[in-house]
Design an enzyme around this catalytic site. Structure first.
Site, PDB file in Angstrom:
ATOM      1  N   TYR A 289       0.752  -1.373  -0.057  1.00 31.51           N
ATOM      2  CA  TYR A 289      -0.010   0.137   0.130  1.00 31.51           C
ATOM      3  C   TYR A 289       0.789   1.384   0.001  1.00 31.51           C
ATOM      4  O   TYR A 289       0.561   2.377  -0.516  1.00 31.51           O
ATOM      5  CB  TYR A 289      -0.949   0.102   0.942  1.00 31.51           C
ATOM      6  CG  TYR A 289      -2.238   0.931   0.957  1.00 31.51           C
ATOM      7  CD1 TYR A 289      -2.873   0.347  -0.266  1.00 31.51           C
ATOM      8  CD2 TYR A 289      -2.516   1.839   1.827  1.00 31.51           C
ATOM      9  CE1 TYR A 289      -4.023   1.488  -0.456  1.00 31.51           C
ATOM     10  CE2 TYR A 289      -3.778   2.615   1.687  1.00 31.51           C
ATOM     11  CZ  TYR A 289      -4.252   2.682   0.568  1.00 31.51           C
ATOM     12  OH  TYR A 289      -5.465   3.355   0.010  1.00 31.51           O
TER      13      TYR A 289
ATOM     14  N   LYS B 119      -3.470   8.485   2.622  1.00 31.11           N
ATOM     15  CA  LYS B 119      -4.600   8.513   3.280  1.00 31.11           C
ATOM     16  C   LYS B 119      -4.373   8.759   4.613  1.00 31.11           C
ATOM     17  O   LYS B 119      -5.640   9.461   5.339  1.00 31.11           O
ATOM     18  CB  LYS B 119      -5.028   6.837   3.234  1.00 31.11           C
ATOM     19  CG  LYS B 119      -5.518   6.115   1.970  1.00 31.11           C
ATOM     20  CD  LYS B 119      -6.877   6.939   1.265  1.00 31.11           C
ATOM     21  CE  LYS B 119      -7.404   6.262   0.211  1.00 31.11           C
ATOM     22  NZ  LYS B 119      -8.307   6.923  -0.446  1.00 31.11           N
TER      23      LYS B 119
HETATM   24  C1  IMJ Z   1      -3.695  -1.017  -3.067  1.00 27.59           C
HETATM   25  C2  IMJ Z   1      -2.441  -1.335  -3.128  1.00 27.59           C
HETATM   26  C3  IMJ Z   1      -1.869  -2.394  -2.177  1.00 27.59           C
HETATM   27  C4  IMJ Z   1      -2.756  -3.133  -1.164  1.00 27.59           C
HETATM   28  C5  IMJ Z   1      -4.227  -2.789  -1.236  1.00 27.59           C
HETATM   29  C6  IMJ Z   1      -4.394  -1.801  -2.051  1.00 27.59           C
HETATM   30  N1  IMJ Z   1      -5.190  -3.352  -0.523  1.00 27.59           N
HETATM   31  C7  IMJ Z   1      -6.302  -2.548  -1.043  1.00 27.59           C
HETATM   32  C8  IMJ Z   1      -6.117  -1.726  -1.824  1.00 27.59           C
HETATM   33  C9  IMJ Z   1      -5.018  -4.423   0.465  1.00 27.59           C
HETATM   34  C10 IMJ Z   1      -7.575  -2.788  -0.406  1.00 27.59           C
HETATM   35  C11 IMJ Z   1      -7.003  -0.913  -2.828  1.00 27.59           C
HETATM   36  N2  IMJ Z   1      -7.054   0.484  -2.095  1.00 27.59           N
HETATM   37  C12 IMJ Z   1      -7.558   0.561  -0.662  1.00 27.59           C
HETATM   38  C13 IMJ Z   1      -6.582   1.766  -2.847  1.00 27.59           C
HETATM   39  O1  IMJ Z   1      -6.663   2.948  -2.288  1.00 27.59           O
HETATM   40  C14 IMJ Z   1      -6.126   1.622  -4.118  1.00 27.59           C
HETATM   41  C15 IMJ Z   1      -5.459   2.782  -4.466  1.00 27.59           C
HETATM   42  C16 IMJ Z   1      -4.928   2.868  -6.099  1.00 27.59           C
HETATM   43  C17 IMJ Z   1      -4.726   1.736  -6.993  1.00 27.59           C
HETATM   44  C18 IMJ Z   1      -4.139   2.065  -8.082  1.00 27.59           C
HETATM   45  C19 IMJ Z   1      -3.924   0.939  -9.098  1.00 27.59           C
HETATM   46  C20 IMJ Z   1      -3.500   1.472 -10.453  1.00 27.59           C
HETATM   47  C21 IMJ Z   1      -2.463   2.556 -10.371  1.00 27.59           C
HETATM   48  N3  IMJ Z   1      -2.404   3.400  -9.347  1.00 27.59           N
HETATM   49  C22 IMJ Z   1      -3.415   3.193  -8.173  1.00 27.59           C
HETATM   50  N4  IMJ Z   1      -3.218   4.119  -7.200  1.00 27.59           N
HETATM   51  C23 IMJ Z   1      -4.345   3.904  -6.364  1.00 27.59           C
HETATM   52  O2  IMJ Z   1      -1.721   2.774 -11.350  1.00 27.59           O
END
Ligand code: IMJ
Length: 258
Positions: free
Chosen positions: A158, A165
């Site tokens: 993450y 966040k």
């Molecule tokens: C994202 C990354 C790692 C672990 C993760 C997540 N878990 C969860 C998420 C366990 C639930 C999803 N999440 C909570 C997010 O906030 C995702 C944000 C996001 C996703 C992407 C994918 C494609 C990209 N950029 C991104 N930026 C933010 O290029």
């Protein structure tokens, strides 16, 4: 029949990309509760998706482009909003982005640019949108942002999103402090892992979802619809003295120590 809890209310919804989006789940619930909604879309690629989804509410479809990293687009989005309504009651922020490599490489290698982009799009945008929305909330209002547990505990990969966040959650408290005198509330929903476009691209996401499914006190499914009821609650007078909070809607996973 009892009156719908958001009858006559007007909401702004940022972050619908497709039918699985958390923003869409909450928008549907706000609509079912009687609200009129105005949507942004981020880029031409998702315009058609948002158009089709919004059209399911009837022919009065209100949407306009808004890349939240662009001050001019934010400004023209709100010019559009003011042509549609003279009052806004609620606003949903369901927008996040970090460069893909920053979500797979070690956190220690986070570039200055990846840090900047993640914070700009995922955290600063809440402040910018709140500043534009607040003057329209002439009868008070509710601002709602989406967050994730990776802001307070380490979740593998993450990474810089967790830091962004944390900034978003802290911004929620400072905005709640500033805007309280206008009777505007600002809260976050911290959602359990949800099957959306933003999760799809994440290596190992399936495993992280089943980890939570196996351990959460309640049977977590990973569907965006799990967040709808809390979205309505936080927009409605039922939560009139709740502000600056992070509400966990994660099947109870966050209470676990082991
Ligand atoms: C994202 C990354 C790692 C672990 C993760 C997540 N878990 C969860 C998420 C366990 C639930 C999803 N999440 C909570 C997010 O906030 C995702 C944000 C996001 C996703 C992407 C994918 C494609 C990209 N950029 C991104 N930026 C933010 O290029």
């Amino acid at each position: 029949m009892s009156e719908k809890v958001l009858e006559g209310k007007v909401g702004l919804v940022f972050g619908v990309a497709n039918k699985r989006s958390i923003a869409w789940a909450i928008a549907q619930a706000w609509h079912e509760a009687g609200a009129k909604l105005i949507f942004n879309y981020q880029g031409e690629r998702v315009k058609e998706n948002v158009e089709e989804l919004a059209a399911t509410f009837g022919d009065d479809v209100s949407l306009a482009p808004c890349d939240v990293s662009n001050d001019e687009e934010i400004s023209s989005f709100f010019d559009f909003v003011r042509t549609k309504t003279d009052r806004v009651d609620m606003m949903l922020h369901s927008v996040a982005f970090a460069p893909k490599e920053s979500l797979s490489e070690p956190f220690v290698s986070t570039s200055r640019e990846a840090f900047r982009v993640a914070h700009d799009i995922s955290a600063y945008s809440l402040i910018a949108l709140a500043r534009e929305t607040a003057p329209l909330m002439t009868e008070g209002g509710s601002i709602l942002a989406m967050t994730y547990y990776g802001s307070v505990k380490v979740i593998p990969n993450y990474n810089v999103m967790g830091v962004a966040k944390a900034a978003l959650e802290s911004s929620t408290r400072y905005l709640a402090y500033d805007l309280g005198k206008q009777n505007i509330r600002v809260n976050c929903i911290s959602a359990g892992p949800t099957n959306t476009l933003a999760a799809r691209g994440i290596a190992g996401f399936g495993g992280m979802l089943s980890h939570v499914k196996e351990r959460a006190p309640l049977p977590w499914t990973g569907d965006s619809s799990a967040l709808a009821g809390t979205g309505v609650y936080l927009a409605s007078p039922a939560s009139q003295f709740v502000t600056g909070q992070v509400l966990y809607v994660d099947g109870g996973y966050e209470i676990l120590g082991m």
